[in-house]
Enzyme design. Structure first.
Site, PDB file in Angstrom:
ATOM      1  N   THR A  87       0.822  -1.203   0.000  1.00 23.74           N
ATOM      2  CA  THR A  87       0.000   0.000   0.000  1.00 23.74           C
ATOM      3  C   THR A  87       0.861   1.261   0.000  1.00 23.74           C
ATOM      4  O   THR A  87       1.984   1.243   0.520  1.00 23.74           O
ATOM      5  CB  THR A  87      -0.893   0.006   1.266  1.00 23.74           C
ATOM      6  OG1 THR A  87      -1.459   1.298   1.440  1.00 23.74           O
ATOM      7  CG2 THR A  87      -0.124  -0.334   2.527  1.00 23.74           C
ATOM      8  N   ASP A  88       0.314   2.353  -0.514  1.00 25.27           N
ATOM      9  CA  ASP A  88       1.052   3.622  -0.465  1.00 25.27           C
ATOM     10  C   ASP A  88       1.201   4.136   0.967  1.00 25.27           C
ATOM     11  O   ASP A  88       2.027   5.001   1.241  1.00 25.27           O
ATOM     12  CB  ASP A  88       0.378   4.685  -1.363  1.00 25.27           C
ATOM     13  CG  ASP A  88      -1.040   5.033  -0.952  1.00 25.27           C
ATOM     14  OD1 ASP A  88      -1.585   4.407  -0.016  1.00 25.27           O
ATOM     15  OD2 ASP A  88      -1.623   5.963  -1.567  1.00 25.27           O
ATOM     16  N   GLU A  89       0.392   3.577   1.897  1.00 29.06           N
ATOM     17  CA  GLU A  89       0.457   4.078   3.278  1.00 29.06           C
ATOM     18  C   GLU A  89       1.788   3.803   3.942  1.00 29.06           C
ATOM     19  O   GLU A  89       2.106   4.399   4.969  1.00 29.06           O
ATOM     20  CB  GLU A  89      -0.675   3.475   4.124  1.00 29.06           C
ATOM     21  CG  GLU A  89      -2.028   3.949   3.666  1.00 29.06           C
ATOM     22  CD  GLU A  89      -3.153   3.770   4.667  1.00 29.06           C
ATOM     23  OE1 GLU A  89      -2.876   3.522   5.857  1.00 29.06           O
ATOM     24  OE2 GLU A  89      -4.304   3.897   4.245  1.00 29.06           O
ATOM     25  N   TYR A  99      -1.594  -0.380  11.239  1.00 30.54           N
ATOM     26  CA  TYR A  99      -1.809  -1.055   9.946  1.00 30.54           C
ATOM     27  C   TYR A  99      -0.635  -0.833   9.000  1.00 30.54           C
ATOM     28  O   TYR A  99      -0.035  -1.778   8.487  1.00 30.54           O
ATOM     29  CB  TYR A  99      -3.115  -0.555   9.303  1.00 30.54           C
ATOM     30  CG  TYR A  99      -3.195  -0.856   7.818  1.00 30.54           C
ATOM     31  CD1 TYR A  99      -3.354  -2.162   7.350  1.00 30.54           C
ATOM     32  CD2 TYR A  99      -3.082   0.163   6.862  1.00 30.54           C
ATOM     33  CE1 TYR A  99      -3.406  -2.446   5.990  1.00 30.54           C
ATOM     34  CE2 TYR A  99      -3.138  -0.105   5.502  1.00 30.54           C
ATOM     35  CZ  TYR A  99      -3.296  -1.419   5.064  1.00 30.54           C
ATOM     36  OH  TYR A  99      -3.336  -1.689   3.714  1.00 30.54           O
ATOM     37  N   LYS A 158       2.294  -3.382   7.310  1.00 31.12           N
ATOM     38  CA  LYS A 158       2.497  -3.566   5.864  1.00 31.12           C
ATOM     39  C   LYS A 158       3.955  -3.248   5.496  1.00 31.12           C
ATOM     40  O   LYS A 158       4.562  -3.918   4.675  1.00 31.12           O
ATOM     41  CB  LYS A 158       1.536  -2.687   5.060  1.00 31.12           C
ATOM     42  CG  LYS A 158       0.061  -3.040   5.195  1.00 31.12           C
ATOM     43  CD  LYS A 158      -0.316  -4.401   4.647  1.00 31.12           C
ATOM     44  CE  LYS A 158      -0.297  -4.479   3.144  1.00 31.12           C
ATOM     45  NZ  LYS A 158      -0.784  -5.806   2.662  1.00 31.12           N
TER      46      LYS A 158
HETATM   47  P1  NAD Z   1     -10.163  -6.694   2.737  1.00 33.07           P
HETATM   48  O1  NAD Z   1     -10.100  -6.415   4.200  1.00 33.07           O
HETATM   49  O2  NAD Z   1     -11.407  -6.382   1.978  1.00 33.07           O
HETATM   50  O3  NAD Z   1      -9.866  -8.258   2.491  1.00 33.07           O
HETATM   51  C1  NAD Z   1      -8.872  -8.946   3.184  1.00 33.07           C
HETATM   52  C2  NAD Z   1      -9.114 -10.439   2.982  1.00 33.07           C
HETATM   53  O4  NAD Z   1      -8.069 -11.164   3.642  1.00 33.07           O
HETATM   54  C3  NAD Z   1     -10.431 -10.950   3.579  1.00 33.07           C
HETATM   55  O5  NAD Z   1     -11.090 -11.799   2.675  1.00 33.07           O
HETATM   56  C4  NAD Z   1      -9.994 -11.701   4.825  1.00 33.07           C
HETATM   57  O6  NAD Z   1     -10.881 -12.768   5.176  1.00 33.07           O
HETATM   58  C5  NAD Z   1      -8.638 -12.223   4.395  1.00 33.07           C
HETATM   59  N1  NAD Z   1      -7.750 -12.509   5.542  1.00 33.07           N
HETATM   60  C6  NAD Z   1      -7.506 -11.694   6.600  1.00 33.07           C
HETATM   61  N2  NAD Z   1      -6.662 -12.314   7.451  1.00 33.07           N
HETATM   62  C7  NAD Z   1      -6.351 -13.514   6.884  1.00 33.07           C
HETATM   63  C8  NAD Z   1      -5.500 -14.584   7.286  1.00 33.07           C
HETATM   64  N3  NAD Z   1      -4.819 -14.538   8.443  1.00 33.07           N
HETATM   65  N4  NAD Z   1      -5.401 -15.653   6.470  1.00 33.07           N
HETATM   66  C9  NAD Z   1      -6.111 -15.716   5.306  1.00 33.07           C
HETATM   67  N5  NAD Z   1      -6.929 -14.742   4.900  1.00 33.07           N
HETATM   68  C10 NAD Z   1      -7.045 -13.641   5.679  1.00 33.07           C
HETATM   69  O7  NAD Z   1      -8.911  -5.970   2.108  1.00 33.07           O
HETATM   70  P2  NAD Z   1      -8.718  -5.304   0.665  1.00 33.07           P
HETATM   71  O8  NAD Z   1      -9.151  -3.907   0.732  1.00 33.07           O
HETATM   72  O9  NAD Z   1      -9.257  -6.210  -0.358  1.00 33.07           O
HETATM   73  O10 NAD Z   1      -7.120  -5.298   0.584  1.00 33.07           O
HETATM   74  C11 NAD Z   1      -6.416  -6.409   0.036  1.00 33.07           C
HETATM   75  C12 NAD Z   1      -4.927  -6.126   0.096  1.00 33.07           C
HETATM   76  O11 NAD Z   1      -4.641  -4.941  -0.638  1.00 33.07           O
HETATM   77  C13 NAD Z   1      -4.406  -5.876   1.505  1.00 33.07           C
HETATM   78  O12 NAD Z   1      -3.142  -6.494   1.617  1.00 33.07           O
HETATM   79  C14 NAD Z   1      -4.278  -4.363   1.609  1.00 33.07           C
HETATM   80  O13 NAD Z   1      -3.252  -4.007   2.508  1.00 33.07           O
HETATM   81  C15 NAD Z   1      -3.942  -4.020   0.182  1.00 33.07           C
HETATM   82  N6  NAD Z   1      -4.355  -2.672  -0.283  1.00 33.07           N
HETATM   83  C16 NAD Z   1      -5.651  -2.247  -0.121  1.00 33.07           C
HETATM   84  C17 NAD Z   1      -6.036  -1.010  -0.644  1.00 33.07           C
HETATM   85  C18 NAD Z   1      -7.457  -0.509  -0.521  1.00 33.07           C
HETATM   86  O14 NAD Z   1      -7.717   0.650  -0.866  1.00 33.07           O
HETATM   87  N7  NAD Z   1      -8.417  -1.307  -0.087  1.00 33.07           N
HETATM   88  C19 NAD Z   1      -5.089  -0.216  -1.291  1.00 33.07           C
HETATM   89  C20 NAD Z   1      -3.772  -0.672  -1.416  1.00 33.07           C
HETATM   90  C21 NAD Z   1      -3.433  -1.911  -0.922  1.00 33.07           C
HETATM   91  O1  DAU Z   2      -4.011   4.161   0.632  1.00 36.19           O
HETATM   92  C1  DAU Z   2      -4.291   2.789   0.580  1.00 36.19           C
HETATM   93  C2  DAU Z   2      -5.078   2.403   1.800  1.00 36.19           C
HETATM   94  O2  DAU Z   2      -6.382   2.941   1.645  1.00 36.19           O
HETATM   95  C3  DAU Z   2      -5.138   0.890   2.029  1.00 36.19           C
HETATM   96  O3  DAU Z   2      -3.854   0.418   2.302  1.00 36.19           O
HETATM   97  C4  DAU Z   2      -6.076   0.551   3.191  1.00 36.19           C
HETATM   98  O4  DAU Z   2      -6.215  -0.854   3.297  1.00 36.19           O
HETATM   99  C5  DAU Z   2      -7.427   1.178   2.922  1.00 36.19           C
HETATM  100  O5  DAU Z   2      -8.278   0.939   4.039  1.00 36.19           O
HETATM  101  C6  DAU Z   2      -7.290   2.676   2.688  1.00 36.19           C
HETATM  102  O6  DAU Z   2      -6.877   3.351   3.906  1.00 36.19           O
HETATM  103  P1  DAU Z   2      -7.491   4.783   4.334  1.00 36.19           P
HETATM  104  O7  DAU Z   2      -7.338   4.931   5.781  1.00 36.19           O
HETATM  105  O8  DAU Z   2      -6.977   5.866   3.459  1.00 36.19           O
HETATM  106  O9  DAU Z   2      -9.044   4.516   3.908  1.00 36.19           O
HETATM  107  P2  DAU Z   2     -10.415   4.811   4.651  1.00 36.19           P
HETATM  108  O10 DAU Z   2     -11.500   4.464   3.684  1.00 36.19           O
HETATM  109  O11 DAU Z   2     -10.484   4.208   6.006  1.00 36.19           O
HETATM  110  O12 DAU Z   2     -10.388   6.393   4.835  1.00 36.19           O
HETATM  111  C7  DAU Z   2     -10.217   7.270   3.739  1.00 36.19           C
HETATM  112  C8  DAU Z   2     -10.182   8.691   4.271  1.00 36.19           C
HETATM  113  O13 DAU Z   2     -11.489   9.016   4.788  1.00 36.19           O
HETATM  114  C9  DAU Z   2      -9.228   8.882   5.424  1.00 36.19           C
HETATM  115  O14 DAU Z   2      -8.636  10.175   5.341  1.00 36.19           O
HETATM  116  C10 DAU Z   2     -10.116   8.820   6.670  1.00 36.19           C
HETATM  117  C11 DAU Z   2     -11.428   9.377   6.180  1.00 36.19           C
HETATM  118  N1  DAU Z   2     -12.639   8.822   6.824  1.00 36.19           N
HETATM  119  C12 DAU Z   2     -12.799   7.471   6.838  1.00 36.19           C
HETATM  120  C13 DAU Z   2     -13.898   6.903   7.432  1.00 36.19           C
HETATM  121  C14 DAU Z   2     -14.063   5.409   7.472  1.00 36.19           C
HETATM  122  C15 DAU Z   2     -13.598   9.671   7.369  1.00 36.19           C
HETATM  123  O15 DAU Z   2     -13.478  10.898   7.340  1.00 36.19           O
HETATM  124  N2  DAU Z   2     -14.687   9.100   7.970  1.00 36.19           N
HETATM  125  C16 DAU Z   2     -14.871   7.759   8.047  1.00 36.19           C
HETATM  126  O16 DAU Z   2     -15.888   7.313   8.644  1.00 36.19           O
END
Ligand code: NAD
Ligand code: DAU
Length: 337
Positions: free
Chosen positions: A126-128, A151, A155
């Protein structure tokens, strides 16, 4: 056949990826290992469950015996590690499971990959991991890691471990670092689905702090296409940033969703800020564009329209989620809002 272990394939991005790949490739045999935590949902994978090239196992990536069994039984040659605890707010409420899954789990997968001489290990990061930007600048692959939340620190630890396995054992590891995804099947705890669902239910929309934090948004299928390219052409030991150059302030996204759903801004409620809240993310994806030929295809407004439409049409999917354990989380995170 390409025998691929996909972990976390029942989550948001993993399920979009599996649906996308199996709709266009018949030379991938996918083994999906997912623990089915609160975020994993097999309903996301209905369209592939009878596909002969798809196998599902419920299990934990920290389970060495299970991982060994799967590598052996399916002659695994590729791993794409999506499995993670993914929500920043939950990591602030309690961090242990984040380190267990995201760090120890990745270690178990890397060790098995080493034993079985795999051809490629893609770590979905992730970019985080780069931390927070002020108003200027972009994250490049050279930006030093500076994670701020439990988190993102978990990562970053996994990224460093994966790169060390490349350096030390020559394991063919590639890392992708993507920005914020949105699209179908995203769990309702994340900003965009949370705001869409609360709007549809005429509930308050909780905006953290001043609402001026910036995220860089990408439609999930653009992310999936980038991972497909990294799978095909990504070089071992390299990191690829993925982003669609779509920076938005949180408050502007919330107002746009309200407008698209014909609701009043009165639903907005500014609430206490997220502790350690990163101010701005912005990705420079020049490397993957120049070296692998990727570019984002989806436009934010129309992909957001499609996403909103998906949540309107798939009320059953999210109603089941928000009426279960999610209520306890919501109460803990948002109180009586
Ligand atoms: P998500 O939370 O929707 O899905 C995570 C999945 O992993 C779930 O199906 C969960 O059951 C499974 N899981 C969790 N713990 C596990 C374990 N111990 N063993 C096996 N399975 C397990 O997450 P997402 O948003 O789909 O993100 C997927 C990946 O992409 C993550 O690694 C996250 O860090 C990365 N990522 C997410 C975003 C985003 O915006 N959502 C952006 C950049 C990177
Ligand atoms: O940048 C990639 C990441 O994006 C991934 O690695 C993470 O898995 C994914 O959860 C996401 O992280 P963020 O923390 O950026 O996403 P989130 O949707 O939780 O929040 C986006 C922005 O919105 C953040 O600045 C917090 C704000 N927010 C979020 C929630 C849930 C609010 O203001 N109110 C809210 O209730």
């Amino acid at each position: 056949m390409k025998n691929v272990l996909i972990t976390g394939g029942a989550g948001f991005i993993g399920s979009n990826f599996i649906n996308y790949i199996l709709s266009r490739k018949d030379d991938w045999q996918i083994v999906n290992l997912d623990k089915l935590t609160y975020a994993g949902n097999l309903e996301n994978l209905k369209s592939v469950e009878r596909n002969k090239n798809y196998h599902f196992f419920k299990g934990d990536i920290t389970n060495r015996e299970l991982i060994d069994y799967l590598f052996k039984k399916y002659s695994i040659k590729y791993v794409i590690n999506f499995a993670a605890e993914s929500h920043v707010d939950r990591s602030i409420l309690g961090s242990e499971i984040f380190y267990r899954t995201n760090v120890i789990g990745t270690n178990v997968l890397l060790e098995a990959s080493r034993r079985y001489n795999i051809e490629k290990f893609i770590q979905i990061s992730t970019d985080e991991v780069y931390g927070s930007l002020s108003e200027e600048g972009y994250f490049t692959e050279e930006t030093p890691l500076s994670p701020n939340s439990p988190y993102s620190s978990s990562k970053a630890a996994a990224d460093l471990m994966a790169l060390a396995f490349h350096h030390t054992y020559n394991l063919p590891v590639v890392i992708t670092r993507c920005s914020n995804n949105y699209g179908p099947y995203q769990f309702p705890e994340k900003l965009i689905p949370l705001m869409i669902i609360n709007c549809l239910n005429n509930k308050k929309l909780p905006v953290y702090g001043d609402g001026l934090n910036v995220r860089d948004w990408i439609y999930v299928i653009d992310h999936c296409k980038a991972i497909e390219l990294v799978f095909e052409k990504g070089k071992a030991g390299e990191v690829y940033n993925i982003g669609a150059s779509c920076e938005m302030k949180n408050i502007d996204i919330v107002k746009l969703i309200l407008k698209k759903l014909n609701k009043s801004d009165d639903l907005i409620e500014f609430v206490k800020d997220r502790p350690g809240h990163d101010r701005r993310y912005a990705i420079d994806s020049t490397k993957i564009q120049n070296e692998l030929g990727w570019k984002p295809e989806f436009n934010f407004e129309s992909a957001l329209d499609y996403t909103i439409e998906w949540y309107i049409k798939n009320k059953d999917w999210w109603e089941r989620i928000i009426s279960g354990e999610y209520l306890n989380y919501y109460k803990k995170q948002y109180g009586d809002l």
